[in-house]
Design a protein around this motif. Structure first.
Motif, short mmCIF file in Angstrom:
data_model
loop_
_atom_site.label_atom_id
_atom_site.label_comp_id
_atom_site.label_asym_id
_atom_site.label_seq_id
_atom_site.Cartn_x
_atom_site.Cartn_y
_atom_site.Cartn_z
N CYS A 12 -23.96 -1.46 -86.45
CA CYS A 12 -23.21 -2.63 -85.98
C CYS A 12 -21.84 -2.20 -85.47
O CYS A 12 -21.33 -2.74 -84.50
CB CYS A 12 -23.03 -3.65 -87.11
SG CYS A 12 -24.57 -4.06 -87.90
N ARG A 23 -30.12 -1.25 -90.87
CA ARG A 23 -29.41 -1.78 -92.04
C ARG A 23 -30.35 -2.70 -92.84
O ARG A 23 -31.33 -3.24 -92.31
CB ARG A 23 -28.14 -2.54 -91.64
CG ARG A 23 -28.31 -3.57 -90.53
CD ARG A 23 -28.98 -4.83 -90.95
NE ARG A 23 -29.33 -5.67 -89.84
CZ ARG A 23 -30.55 -5.79 -89.37
NH1 ARG A 23 -31.54 -5.05 -89.84
NH2 ARG A 23 -30.82 -6.66 -88.42
N HIS A 25 -29.95 -6.04 -95.44
CA HIS A 25 -29.10 -7.03 -96.11
C HIS A 25 -29.75 -7.36 -97.45
O HIS A 25 -30.94 -7.68 -97.50
CB HIS A 25 -29.00 -8.32 -95.28
CG HIS A 25 -28.03 -8.22 -94.14
ND1 HIS A 25 -27.94 -9.17 -93.16
CD2 HIS A 25 -27.08 -7.29 -93.85
CE1 HIS A 25 -26.99 -8.82 -92.29
NE2 HIS A 25 -26.46 -7.69 -92.69
N GLU A 48 -23.18 -14.13 -90.88
CA GLU A 48 -23.80 -12.91 -90.39
C GLU A 48 -25.26 -13.20 -90.11
O GLU A 48 -26.09 -12.35 -90.26
CB GLU A 48 -23.75 -11.84 -91.49
CG GLU A 48 -22.45 -11.14 -91.62
CD GLU A 48 -22.27 -10.02 -90.63
OE1 GLU A 48 -23.09 -9.11 -90.60
OE2 GLU A 48 -21.30 -10.07 -89.88
N LYS A 190 -14.25 -5.59 -89.30
CA LYS A 190 -14.73 -6.33 -88.12
C LYS A 190 -14.42 -7.80 -88.35
O LYS A 190 -14.53 -8.30 -89.48
CB LYS A 190 -16.25 -6.12 -87.97
CG LYS A 190 -16.90 -7.04 -86.93
CD LYS A 190 -18.26 -6.50 -86.49
CE LYS A 190 -19.34 -6.59 -87.54
NZ LYS A 190 -19.73 -7.97 -87.88
N ASN A 220 -16.12 -9.54 -83.07
CA ASN A 220 -17.46 -10.00 -82.73
C ASN A 220 -17.43 -11.50 -82.46
O ASN A 220 -17.49 -12.30 -83.40
CB ASN A 220 -18.41 -9.66 -83.90
CG ASN A 220 -19.85 -10.06 -83.63
OD1 ASN A 220 -20.24 -10.34 -82.48
ND2 ASN A 220 -20.66 -10.09 -84.68
N CYS A 260 -24.54 -7.72 -81.33
CA CYS A 260 -24.90 -8.38 -82.60
C CYS A 260 -26.17 -9.22 -82.42
O CYS A 260 -26.32 -9.91 -81.42
CB CYS A 260 -23.75 -9.28 -83.04
SG CYS A 260 -24.09 -10.13 -84.59
N THR A 261 -27.06 -9.14 -83.38
CA THR A 261 -28.33 -9.87 -83.25
C THR A 261 -28.42 -11.03 -84.24
O THR A 261 -29.50 -11.57 -84.46
CB THR A 261 -29.52 -8.91 -83.45
OG1 THR A 261 -29.27 -8.10 -84.60
CG2 THR A 261 -29.69 -8.00 -82.26
N ARG A 262 -27.27 -11.42 -84.82
CA ARG A 262 -27.21 -12.58 -85.72
C ARG A 262 -28.32 -12.55 -86.77
O ARG A 262 -29.24 -13.37 -86.79
CB ARG A 262 -27.28 -13.89 -84.92
CG ARG A 262 -26.14 -14.03 -83.94
CD ARG A 262 -25.94 -15.44 -83.51
NE ARG A 262 -27.00 -15.97 -82.67
CZ ARG A 262 -26.86 -16.99 -81.85
NH1 ARG A 262 -25.70 -17.60 -81.75
NH2 ARG A 262 -27.85 -17.43 -81.14
N LEU A 271 -31.39 -2.96 -85.50
CA LEU A 271 -30.94 -4.19 -84.87
C LEU A 271 -31.87 -4.49 -83.70
O LEU A 271 -32.20 -3.61 -82.93
CB LEU A 271 -29.51 -4.06 -84.33
CG LEU A 271 -28.44 -3.59 -85.30
CD1 LEU A 271 -27.07 -3.70 -84.66
CD2 LEU A 271 -28.49 -4.35 -86.61
FE1 SF4 Z 1 -24.90 -6.26 -87.52
FE2 SF4 Z 1 -24.54 -8.63 -86.32
FE3 SF4 Z 1 -26.70 -8.18 -87.81
FE4 SF4 Z 1 -24.35 -8.35 -89.00
S1 SF4 Z 1 -25.40 -10.00 -87.92
S2 SF4 Z 1 -25.97 -6.84 -89.43
S3 SF4 Z 1 -23.01 -7.44 -87.43
S4 SF4 Z 1 -26.14 -7.14 -85.91
#
Ligand code: SF4
Ligand code: SF4
Length: 288
Positions: A12, A23, A25, A48, A190, A220, A260-262, A271
């Motif tokens: 990111c 990544r 979450h 996010e 960020k 962002n 960013c892919t929300r 991503l």
């Molecule tokens: Fe990265 Fe955006 Fe996804 Fe957060 S929401 S992990 S900043 S791509």
């Protein structure tokens, strides 16, 4: 302990590696301490994430178990983050415990948090810096309390709930202190700014300017995703041209994140090539 993290491997924060590293979450933070007018908690945190039901909530121990399984199947994961489904610091004990357990088990893992900033008090900044959390995102939608108050229905500090200007001032003060404190602790920051038509679309550039003064690293600007059953459900999502213009303005002050892919609060994978579906069964079995 020696932490051997290669910070360049955060997809990111470093667009060059977005196709190489991924990544995960970890959904360990169910509660929230504010109510954004664009969020319906039935769905997810848009700090996010795009709206989408988070599959489950994990305890810190379950999150580590899940991490083991994810890394076994997908070694490209270099980042573990907490981005909801509420706010990490409305669930501070679970958040800190998860980060500590992960750091002990995976010295090379990049640790990342995404917060609205209200609960990110100096003692927590000190603690996350000690653990080795290197990347934090703070969602700041305005730096003028008269605009901030239009974005939030309420703000809860301990047992007290604030509304209107008072809540906006408190949130803003905590957010500014959080960014300053994070930078003083050497953490990469960020700023997420949700662009809400007619509310803050003209103001994002002021947010970027202020955040640059405070030393933030990346900005962002994210288009509002109008969510059902919220005060902003009838607003129109800003189009690509509008977002390009806003990002261009903000770029005078801070580098822009444009990839960013929300992601969901339980997103996993590269991503743009999300593997949440693939890991869904694994996530659910770890939560039991
Ligand atoms: Fe990265 Fe955006 Fe996804 Fe957060 S929401 S992990 S900043 S791509
Ligand atoms: Fe929803 Fe996140 Fe806002 Fe909390 S901070 S109300 S979970 S968008």
């Amino acid at each position: 302990m020696t932490v051997t993290v290669n910070y360049e491997k955060h997809p990111c924060f470093n667009v060059k590696v977005k196709g190489q590293f991924g990544r995960v979450h970890l959904p360990v933070a169910p509660k929230c301490n504010i109510q954004c007018n664009y969020c319906n908690r039935k769905y997810d945190c848009v700090n996010e994430s795009r709206p989408g039901v988070t599959s489950t909530v994990l305890s810190p121990a379950q999150a580590v178990l899940y991490m083991d399984k994810v890394l076994e199947k997908e070694p490209k994961i270099t980042v573990a983050g907490i981005a909801g489904p509420g706010d990490p610091f409305a669930n501070a004990q679970e958040t800190l415990e998860t980060m500590r357990l992960l750091r002990n088990r995976y010295p090379e893992l990049i640790l990342c948090l995404a917060t609205n900033g209200l609960g990110l008090k100096p003692e927590y900044i000190e603690e996350i810096a000690k653990i080795g959390v290197s990347h934090v995102t703070v969602t700041i939608n305005a730096i003028d309390p008269e605009i901030t108050r239009k974005v939030y229905r309420w703000v809860r500090d301990g047992k007290t709930v604030y509304q209107g200007r008072k809540g906006a001032e408190l949130l803003l003060q905590r957010q500014l202190e959080a960014v300053k404190g994070l930078k003083a602790a050497g953490i990469t920051v960020k700023i997420n700014c949700i662009i809400i038509p007619g509310i803050n679309d003209h103001h994002a550039v002021e947010v970027a300017k202020k955040m640059s003064e405070l030393g933030a690293d990346l900005f962002n600007a994210m288009a509002l995703y109008p969510t059902a059953e919220t005060p902003f459900e009838d607003l129109i999502e800003p189009d690509a041209l509008t977002m390009a213009k806003i990002r261009h303005e903000c770029e005078q002050y801070l580098p822009q994140m444009r990839h960013c892919t929300r992601c969901r609060a339980d997103a996993v994978g590269l991503l743009g090539a999300d593997q949440s579906e693939e890991f869904h069964g694994c996530l659910i079995s770890c939560s039991k």
